[in-house]
Motif scaffolding. Sequence first.
Motif, PDB file in Angstrom:
ATOM      1  N   GLY A  61       0.813  -1.215   0.000  1.00 42.88           N
ATOM      2  CA  GLY A  61       0.000   0.000   0.000  1.00 42.88           C
ATOM      3  C   GLY A  61       0.841   1.258   0.000  1.00 42.88           C
ATOM      4  N   LEU A  62       1.892   1.268   0.816  1.00 45.18           N
ATOM      5  CA  LEU A  62       2.771   2.438   0.889  1.00 45.18           C
ATOM      6  C   LEU A  62       3.482   2.684  -0.440  1.00 45.18           C
ATOM      7  N   VAL A  63       3.942   1.584  -1.063  1.00 46.14           N
ATOM      8  CA  VAL A  63       4.640   1.709  -2.345  1.00 46.14           C
ATOM      9  C   VAL A  63       3.687   2.195  -3.439  1.00 46.14           C
ATOM     10  N   VAL A  64       2.487   1.623  -3.480  1.00 45.26           N
ATOM     11  CA  VAL A  64       1.505   2.014  -4.493  1.00 45.26           C
ATOM     12  C   VAL A  64       1.146   3.489  -4.357  1.00 45.26           C
ATOM     13  N   ASP A  65       0.918   3.939  -3.125  1.00 45.91           N
ATOM     14  CA  ASP A  65       0.584   5.350  -2.915  1.00 45.91           C
ATOM     15  C   ASP A  65       1.749   6.269  -3.267  1.00 45.91           C
ATOM     16  N   ARG A  66       2.960   5.771  -3.078  1.00 44.18           N
ATOM     17  CA  ARG A  66       4.130   6.583  -3.406  1.00 44.18           C
ATOM     18  C   ARG A  66       4.289   6.716  -4.935  1.00 44.18           C
ATOM     19  N   LEU A  67       3.963   5.633  -5.657  1.00 46.59           N
ATOM     20  CA  LEU A  67       4.184   5.618  -7.100  1.00 46.59           C
ATOM     21  C   LEU A  67       3.030   6.181  -7.907  1.00 46.59           C
TER      22      LEU A  67
END
Length: 279
Positions: free
Chosen positions: A120-126
């Motif tokens: 989730g953190l990676v998806v929101d960052r990208l």
Amino acid sequence: MTAETILDILKESVILTVVVVGLMMVVEVINFYSEGKIGAFAGRTKKWQSLVAGILGATPGCIGGYVSVSMYTKGVFSFGALMSMMVATTGDEAFLMLAMIPKQAVIIILALMVLGIATGLVVDRLTNGPEPTLAPIDKEGHCHAHHHKDSPHTTLKSRLLHTAGHALKVFLWTFGIMMVVGLLQQRVDIESWISGNTALMVLLAALIGLIPQSGPHMIFVTMFASGLVPLPVLLASCVSQDGHAGLPLIAETKKSFFIAKGIKLAMALVIGYAAMLFC
């Protein structure tokens, strides 16, 4: 398919629809009486959404998944938070795993929660991800479709009626998918497909996990507990599937459903084949 089976599917579809729409209404009531404060808080603390959604997803059963989908379709949760829940959840099969393979189940559930939060953190960052069907909540906590002075949805009653209007769509998708799954299970012996080829079984488990229902995953849980399939197969199934949580999502926003499932399929294959190197 017998009349009794169809009636059981009908009952399950009705119950699921009532739960999903009920949770959506709860979100509306809370946001209405908080005057958007909860939406505003969620908007300001986006980095915590994946943590909350991951914990909800890891909770045994499908309720955490329903809550997260409802929060996403209302624009409170980000797409990353939705992904966090969908990776973390094992739906009702969590209860089966805890009963049949308790030690492995606890490890798998916790590992999926950590993986879900990280995803989730990676998806929101990208990326911001696809927009939910319903209007998102702005920085002030106001849902654009519900708070304009001239909007027909400014009262609590009208907002609840608007939300209730989604019931038929949720029911039809739920009932239709469960009927298709029921017919397939009657006509095809899924377990007979399993061979001694672990790579093929990982692929099969990941693909079957795309079905937005809890039932198919039970096959791999049961077979792993019986020693018929190795751990990589179970892991691929756990990552790919998300219980019944996908049903209300596909009913509300098909684009988000297919994108999320595509990401989960890729993750399931990578994790399943990587696990073959160590198991």
